[in-house]
Design a protein around this motif. Structure first.
Motif, PDB file in Angstrom:
ATOM      1  N   THR A  45       3.955  -4.321   0.024  1.00  0.00           N
ATOM      2  CA  THR A  45       3.862  -5.742  -0.013  1.00  0.00           C
ATOM      3  C   THR A  45       4.264  -6.136  -1.406  1.00  0.00           C
ATOM      4  O   THR A  45       5.097  -7.226  -1.768  1.00  0.00           O
ATOM      5  N   ALA A  46       3.839  -5.549  -2.483  1.00  0.00           N
ATOM      6  CA  ALA A  46       4.256  -5.801  -3.827  1.00  0.00           C
ATOM      7  C   ALA A  46       5.676  -5.651  -4.049  1.00  0.00           C
ATOM      8  O   ALA A  46       6.285  -6.305  -4.973  1.00  0.00           O
ATOM      9  N   ARG A  56      -2.892   5.254   2.773  1.00  0.00           N
ATOM     10  CA  ARG A  56      -3.833   3.868   2.452  1.00  0.00           C
ATOM     11  C   ARG A  56      -3.307   3.062   1.510  1.00  0.00           C
ATOM     12  O   ARG A  56      -3.753   1.988   1.325  1.00  0.00           O
ATOM     13  N   LEU A  57      -2.301   3.620   0.816  1.00  0.00           N
ATOM     14  CA  LEU A  57      -1.768   2.714  -0.380  1.00  0.00           C
ATOM     15  C   LEU A  57      -0.571   2.243  -0.152  1.00  0.00           C
ATOM     16  O   LEU A  57       0.176   1.218  -0.725  1.00  0.00           O
ATOM     17  N   ARG A  58       0.289   2.698   1.117  1.00  0.00           N
ATOM     18  CA  ARG A  58       1.445   2.118   1.317  1.00  0.00           C
ATOM     19  C   ARG A  58       1.550   0.628   1.641  1.00  0.00           C
ATOM     20  O   ARG A  58       2.513   0.016   1.300  1.00  0.00           O
ATOM     21  N   PHE A 116      10.957  -7.949  -5.240  1.00  0.00           N
ATOM     22  CA  PHE A 116      12.242  -7.991  -5.337  1.00  0.00           C
ATOM     23  C   PHE A 116      12.765  -8.640  -4.023  1.00  0.00           C
ATOM     24  O   PHE A 116      13.916  -8.793  -4.109  1.00  0.00           O
ATOM     25  N   GLY A 117      11.830  -9.227  -3.156  1.00  0.00           N
ATOM     26  CA  GLY A 117      12.454 -10.289  -2.143  1.00  0.00           C
ATOM     27  C   GLY A 117      13.008  -9.380  -1.012  1.00  0.00           C
ATOM     28  O   GLY A 117      13.540 -10.108  -0.191  1.00  0.00           O
ATOM     29  N   GLU A 118      12.809  -8.169  -0.862  1.00  0.00           N
ATOM     30  CA  GLU A 118      13.257  -7.339   0.183  1.00  0.00           C
ATOM     31  C   GLU A 118      12.332  -6.114   0.321  1.00  0.00           C
ATOM     32  O   GLU A 118      11.639  -5.713  -0.503  1.00  0.00           O
ATOM     33  N   ALA A 119      12.426  -5.474   1.657  1.00  0.00           N
ATOM     34  CA  ALA A 119      11.455  -4.362   1.790  1.00  0.00           C
ATOM     35  C   ALA A 119      11.982  -3.356   1.017  1.00  0.00           C
ATOM     36  O   ALA A 119      13.035  -2.987   0.592  1.00  0.00           O
ATOM     37  N   SER A 129     -12.149  -2.751   5.099  1.00  0.00           N
ATOM     38  CA  SER A 129     -11.617  -3.909   5.491  1.00  0.00           C
ATOM     39  C   SER A 129     -10.753  -4.801   4.026  1.00  0.00           C
ATOM     40  O   SER A 129     -10.351  -5.785   4.356  1.00  0.00           O
ATOM     41  N   SER A 130     -10.445  -3.758   3.278  1.00  0.00           N
ATOM     42  CA  SER A 130      -9.812  -4.415   2.138  1.00  0.00           C
ATOM     43  C   SER A 130      -8.326  -4.915   2.722  1.00  0.00           C
ATOM     44  O   SER A 130      -7.597  -4.055   3.309  1.00  0.00           O
ATOM     45  N   ASP A 131      -7.955  -5.866   2.351  1.00  0.00           N
ATOM     46  CA  ASP A 131      -6.624  -6.589   3.011  1.00  0.00           C
ATOM     47  C   ASP A 131      -5.732  -6.300   1.744  1.00  0.00           C
ATOM     48  O   ASP A 131      -5.602  -6.911   0.848  1.00  0.00           O
ATOM     49  N   LEU A 132      -4.848  -5.260   1.758  1.00  0.00           N
ATOM     50  CA  LEU A 132      -4.024  -4.893   0.925  1.00  0.00           C
ATOM     51  C   LEU A 132      -2.455  -5.675   1.099  1.00  0.00           C
ATOM     52  O   LEU A 132      -1.582  -5.297   0.762  1.00  0.00           O
ATOM     53  N   PHE A 133      -2.441  -6.255   2.177  1.00  0.00           N
ATOM     54  CA  PHE A 133      -1.254  -7.074   2.616  1.00  0.00           C
ATOM     55  C   PHE A 133      -1.090  -8.334   1.914  1.00  0.00           C
ATOM     56  O   PHE A 133       0.079  -8.956   1.562  1.00  0.00           O
TER      57      PHE A 133
END
Length: 169
Positions: A138-139, A131-133, A144-147, A54-58
């Motif tokens: 998000t970070a 799992r880390l993507r 950087f303000g972009e994907a 359930s870790s919300d990494l977003f």
């Protein structure tokens, strides 16, 4: 380097002769970047299971979040287990102390977006480890303000969770 060349350089410079096995190891180390300080991140870690499903990494704090203990603004890490932001071992060592006290071993650096496993004592490839993507992307977006740019890779290189890798549909 041949033994003759090694012997000649040894006699003129006073250095010991380089054994072929040592030379081969040295050449491999140089080829893989150890001379430059570059480290190859791991593409798997047994400790990924410490992240709950359930870790919300977003939804994570922004990269400019100061250390929650000393308010230092730079060199901070995000604990991937509880989302606490703490400073690096080069500042006041609060992330290291957090790991030692709580056992939370996975952290993302807001400086370079690398992921570190304290238990493995190694960097993890957040772009290849499925799992880390989310936390990496998000970070990156917050910093950087972009994907992040897409990394070219073969589908064979895409890593799945260990329990999914062996299953077939």
């Amino acid at each position: 380097m041949s033994k003759e060349v090694a012997a000649a350089s040894s006699s003129s410079s006073g250095h010991d002769e380089i054994e072929p096995a040592d030379e081969e190891s040295m050449m491999l180390a140089m080829a893989y970047g150890s001379e430059s300080g570059w480290v190859e991140p791991r593409t798997y870690c047994d400790h990924l299971t410490t992240l709950s499903s359930s870790s919300d990494l977003f939804h994570i704090p922004t990269p400019d979040t100061p250390c929650s203990r000393c308010d230092h603004p730079a060199e901070n890490w995000l604990c991937l287990c509880c989302k606490d932001v703490l400073c690096s071992r080069f500042i006041n060592k609060h992330m290291l102390e957090h790991y030692q006290a709580k056992g939370h071993c996975l952290a993302l650096s807001y400086s370079d977006l690398s992921v570190w496993c304290f238990n493995c004592d190694a960097y993890l490839d957040a772009q290849l480890i499925w799992r880390l993507r989310p936390v990496y992307e998000t970070a990156y977006l917050l910093k950087f303000g972009e994907a992040p740019p897409l990394r070219s890779m073969d589908t064979e290189c895409m890593l799945l969770e260990p329990n999914l890798a062996g299953s077939s549909s």
